[in-house]
Motif scaffolding. Structure first.
Motif, mmCIF file in Angstrom:
data_model
loop_
_atom_site.group_PDB
_atom_site.id
_atom_site.type_symbol
_atom_site.label_atom_id
_atom_site.label_comp_id
_atom_site.label_asym_id
_atom_site.label_seq_id
_atom_site.Cartn_x
_atom_site.Cartn_y
_atom_site.Cartn_z
ATOM 1 N N SER A 274 -15.586 15.338 -37.268
ATOM 2 C CA SER A 274 -16.842 14.932 -36.617
ATOM 3 C C SER A 274 -17.356 16.009 -35.678
ATOM 4 O O SER A 274 -18.520 15.970 -35.271
ATOM 5 C CB SER A 274 -16.740 13.622 -35.814
ATOM 6 O OG SER A 274 -16.388 12.562 -36.640
ATOM 7 N N ARG A 296 -11.336 18.339 -41.318
ATOM 8 C CA ARG A 296 -12.318 18.217 -42.415
ATOM 9 C C ARG A 296 -13.727 18.223 -41.843
ATOM 10 O O ARG A 296 -13.923 18.074 -40.638
ATOM 11 C CB ARG A 296 -12.020 16.986 -43.268
ATOM 12 C CG ARG A 296 -12.000 15.606 -42.583
ATOM 13 C CD ARG A 296 -13.089 15.362 -41.718
ATOM 14 N NE ARG A 296 -13.268 14.136 -41.030
ATOM 15 C CZ ARG A 296 -14.428 13.829 -40.446
ATOM 16 N NH1 ARG A 296 -15.437 14.660 -40.447
ATOM 17 N NH2 ARG A 296 -14.572 12.703 -39.813
ATOM 18 N N GLY A 401 -18.287 14.460 -27.709
ATOM 19 C CA GLY A 401 -17.337 13.375 -27.998
ATOM 20 C C GLY A 401 -17.379 12.941 -29.448
ATOM 21 O O GLY A 401 -16.991 11.832 -29.775
HETATM 22 C C1 MCA Z 1 -18.424 9.074 -22.343
HETATM 23 N N1 MCA Z 1 -18.281 9.771 -21.192
HETATM 24 C C2 MCA Z 1 -18.684 11.017 -21.394
HETATM 25 C C3 MCA Z 1 -19.093 11.073 -22.749
HETATM 26 N N2 MCA Z 1 -18.918 9.859 -23.305
HETATM 27 N N3 MCA Z 1 -18.714 12.083 -20.583
HETATM 28 C C4 MCA Z 1 -19.171 13.236 -21.099
HETATM 29 N N4 MCA Z 1 -19.602 13.358 -22.371
HETATM 30 C C5 MCA Z 1 -19.564 12.313 -23.217
HETATM 31 N N5 MCA Z 1 -19.964 12.458 -24.485
HETATM 32 C C6 MCA Z 1 -17.769 9.301 -19.926
HETATM 33 C C7 MCA Z 1 -18.401 8.003 -19.503
HETATM 34 O O1 MCA Z 1 -19.579 8.246 -18.772
HETATM 35 C C8 MCA Z 1 -17.314 7.394 -18.651
HETATM 36 O O2 MCA Z 1 -17.372 7.978 -17.378
HETATM 37 C C9 MCA Z 1 -16.043 7.858 -19.306
HETATM 38 O O3 MCA Z 1 -16.381 9.014 -20.083
HETATM 39 C C10 MCA Z 1 -15.458 6.837 -20.222
HETATM 40 O O4 MCA Z 1 -16.476 6.416 -21.123
HETATM 41 P P1 MCA Z 1 -16.089 5.695 -22.472
HETATM 42 O O5 MCA Z 1 -17.302 5.456 -23.290
HETATM 43 O O6 MCA Z 1 -15.208 4.538 -22.147
HETATM 44 O O7 MCA Z 1 -15.247 6.860 -23.113
HETATM 45 P P2 MCA Z 1 -14.065 6.770 -24.086
HETATM 46 O O8 MCA Z 1 -13.809 5.377 -24.549
HETATM 47 O O9 MCA Z 1 -12.927 7.567 -23.544
HETATM 48 O O10 MCA Z 1 -14.757 7.480 -25.334
HETATM 49 C C11 MCA Z 1 -14.473 8.719 -25.742
HETATM 50 C C12 MCA Z 1 -14.458 8.707 -27.274
HETATM 51 C C13 MCA Z 1 -15.850 8.200 -27.757
HETATM 52 C C14 MCA Z 1 -13.391 7.757 -27.766
HETATM 53 C C15 MCA Z 1 -14.176 10.092 -27.714
HETATM 54 O O11 MCA Z 1 -16.844 9.096 -27.272
HETATM 55 C C16 MCA Z 1 -15.890 8.045 -29.247
HETATM 56 O O12 MCA Z 1 -15.485 7.015 -29.786
HETATM 57 N N6 MCA Z 1 -16.364 9.084 -29.955
HETATM 58 C C17 MCA Z 1 -16.345 9.112 -31.398
HETATM 59 C C18 MCA Z 1 -17.708 8.975 -31.948
HETATM 60 C C19 MCA Z 1 -17.662 8.986 -33.476
HETATM 61 O O13 MCA Z 1 -17.029 8.178 -34.137
HETATM 62 N N7 MCA Z 1 -18.365 9.955 -34.037
HETATM 63 C C20 MCA Z 1 -18.449 10.086 -35.430
HETATM 64 C C21 MCA Z 1 -19.866 10.413 -35.780
HETATM 65 P P3 MCA Z 1 -16.982 7.175 -16.057
HETATM 66 O O14 MCA Z 1 -15.505 6.924 -16.206
HETATM 67 O O15 MCA Z 1 -17.332 8.149 -14.972
HETATM 68 O O16 MCA Z 1 -17.783 5.953 -16.087
HETATM 69 S S1 MCA Z 1 -19.906 11.796 -36.827
HETATM 70 C C22 MCA Z 1 -19.604 11.233 -38.333
HETATM 71 O O17 MCA Z 1 -19.372 10.062 -38.598
HETATM 72 C C23 MCA Z 1 -19.533 12.358 -39.325
HETATM 73 C C24 MCA Z 1 -19.858 11.887 -40.690
HETATM 74 C C25 MCA Z 1 -18.123 12.944 -39.347
HETATM 75 O O18 MCA Z 1 -17.993 14.131 -39.701
HETATM 76 O O19 MCA Z 1 -17.207 12.235 -38.996
#
Ligand code: MCA
Ligand code: AMP
Length: 495
Positions: A274, A296, A401
């Motif tokens: 991703s 990948r 992320g």
């Molecule tokens: C959340 N926070 C961030 C970000 N996101 N800080 C900086 N940058 C970010 N992008 C902060 C929040 O404000 C919060 O701060 C703290 O991190 C916790 O937030 P939370 O949402 O609970 O974070 P997490 O649960 O630890 O999430 C991180 C994660 C998530 C698990 C990596 O972002 C995630 O699930 N990402 C995957 C997305 C995905 O599946 N993408 C695939 C699409 P505070 O604590 O200050 O409130 S691409 C795809 O499908 C293609 C086809 C492929 O190739 O795969």
């Protein structure tokens, strides 16, 4: 009556456990029965939904799949929406896709009820469905099955439409390449409005008769507890998660660390994708766990296209070779197909997994293809038989992320702030998130604005991962001779 292959496959595994959690297990038969009930409820007196759009707002788990299959078995198009999105983001997805129904679980129905009422969209609470099974329509795999919203080089996300046949091709190529089987057991902690979770994890697992353990989000400690008890054979995550796992292992007491590492070591495969996996993270993970991550490359529009080998080399910094059934070529700026190694070009992809169209956007669809090949907008180079991603053609696409974000969409939101007169949004390198959303703003005369205040203001407008992590206030934005803001110069402001 012939059934969708995905349903026929589930029937062949009917007594297997499809979902497991600490409190219960659900078999494939349960998913089949529940999805038949959902389909009957959606249909009411109709025989076929005829590709009506049904938005899905359901926590990851068996209910999500029962709802997904229910929509498909009734002949509808599934539009999964982000659980943590803001109301304006939901409104955009519902109106753009012209959804007629939102299917939500009890935990989420209340959150979207007033919006549904305002838009005149029917809200169905999964926990209140009382329909009994009825005869379901025959669905040809050429019919449209899903719309996923993806950010791009336009300010609003586009709906990527895939057919049942596209989805099947995306799944089958991974099942073959990574040797999925019914004895696999995988945790699922990624959001289920993107390909990574929907296809690579849930789709492949349920096609294979494997077992999924669903978490409502990335619950680090709960997941590590299960790893420690050797619960999983497979693990799939975005680079940010591997960074967070490394941090957690490095700070864990020695005995805990050894037990968790043993759980990672025995998995048959761990995949990253991703976003770019830094070679240093790849190497650190191997040093800690002994596992060689398989990286990948994919995209919402095409599923997975390129992968390091399951049996063979897994090269840090490279994404590997084309997956079975997928054709990949590079095209250079001059429009020539690159055949030599070490010469960069744009990745173009062709194959049965490539999406059908952008929803209601014929021009955008036409522009994204080059003689039948999908133009990914990613630059790569072939080195010793493996592709290495060099970056994106557009500076307006940010990956943070694992989420793909449009700088233009964030800029459009920020410009609604009463104190912001001009702004440019960029992604700056970040060790944990890959890129950090960064806003450079010109404010109204004599105004001041700090990051905390801006983030608070963004909360109701943008999903958490789109909210700027950094803010720089400037008196003017760097522009070229034509007066256009130049993003490389904006980036240069940060040294
Ligand atoms: C959340 N926070 C961030 C970000 N996101 N800080 C900086 N940058 C970010 N992008 C902060 C929040 O404000 C919060 O701060 C703290 O991190 C916790 O937030 P939370 O949402 O609970 O974070 P997490 O649960 O630890 O999430 C991180 C994660 C998530 C698990 C990596 O972002 C995630 O699930 N990402 C995957 C997305 C995905 O599946 N993408 C695939 C699409 P505070 O604590 O200050 O409130 S691409 C795809 O499908 C293609 C086809 C492929 O190739 O795969
Ligand atoms: P999305 O549109 O959300 O599906 O994200 C797809 C984009 O993620 C691709 O166009 C790439 O820019 C990026 N991507 C996916 N996998 C990788 C990878 N292994 N390395 C670098 N970039 C990746």
């Amino acid at each position: 009556m012939p059934e969708l292959p995905i349903i026929a496959r589930a029937r062949s595994h009917s007594s297997h456990v499809a979902f497991e959690s600490p409190s219960c297990t659900q078999t494939y038969q349960h998913l089949l029965d529940e999805s038949a009930r959902v389909a009957a409820a959606l249909l009411g007196h109709a025989d076929d939904l005829n590709e009506a759009r049904v938005a899905l707002l359901v926590t990851p788990g068996a209910d999500y799949v029962a709802a997904q299959w229910g929509i498909w078995r009734a002949g509808g198009i599934k539009v999964p929406i982000c659980l943590s999105a803001t109301e304006p983001e939901w409104e955009y997805a519902l109106t753009d896709s012209q959804a007629t129904v939102v299917l939500a679980d009890a935990a989420n129905a209340g959150k979207i009820a007033s919006l549904c009422e305002r838009l005149g969209v029917r809200l169905m609470d999964l926990s209140c469905i009382s329909a009994s099974a009825k005869s379901l329509p025959e669905i040809d795999v050429s019919r449209r099955a899903m719309i996923l919203y993806t950010s791009g080089t336009t300010s609003k996300p586009k709906g990527v439409v895939t057919t049942h046949a596209n989805i099947q091709a995306q799944i089958e190529c991974l099942v073959q390449a990574w040797e999925w089987s019914a004895s696999d057991h995988i945790p699922m902690f990624l959001p289920l409005h993107h390909v990574h979770g929907i296809i690579n994890i849930i789709g492949c697992a349920l096609w294979s008769g494997a077992c999924v353990e669903a978490f409502s989000r990335f619950e680090l400690n709960a997941i590590l507890d299960r790893v420690r008890s050797h619960a999983y054979t497979l693990f799939m995550a975005v680079p940010t998660i591997y960074v967070k796992l490394i941090q957690a292992l490095e700070s864990a007491p020695e005995t805990d660390r050894a037990a968790i590492v043993a759980g990672f070591k025995t998995m048959r495969l761990m995949v990253s994708g991703s976003a770019a996996l830094p070679a240093s993270v790849h190497e650190q993970w191997t040093a800690i766990t002994g596992q060689r991550l398989l990286e990948r490359y994919g995209m919402t529009e095409i599923g997975m296209a390129i992968s390091n080998l399951y049996h063979g080399e897994r090269r840090p910094g490279a994404v590997g070779a084309p997956l079975p059934g997928v054709e990949v070529r590079l095209k250079n700026e001059g429009g020539e197909i690159v055949t030599a190694e070490d010469v960069p070009g744009e990745i173009q992809v062709r194959g049965p997994g490539v999406f059908a169209a952008y929803w209601n956007r014929p021009e955008a669809t036409a522009e994204s293809f080059d003689d039948g090949w999908f133009r990914t907008g990613d630059m790569a180079v072939l080195e010793r038989g493996y592709y290495r991603i060099m970056g994106r053609l557009s500076v307006d696409i940010i990956k943070s992320g694992g989420y793909k974000l449009s700088a233009l969409e964030i800029e459009a939101s920020l410009l609604e702030h009463p104190l912001i007169r001009e702004c440019a949004v960029i992604g700056l390198p970040d060790d944990t998130w890959g890129e950090a959303v960064t806003a450079v703003c010109v404010l109204a005369d004599n105004a001041t604005l700090d990051l905390k205040t801006l983030r608070e203001w963004c909360k109701d407008r943008l999903s958490v991962y789109k909210v700027p992590q950094r803010l720089k206030v400037v008196s003017e934005l760097p522009r070229n001779a034509m007066g256009k803001v130049t993003k490389p110069a904006v980036k240069a402001l940060f040294g």
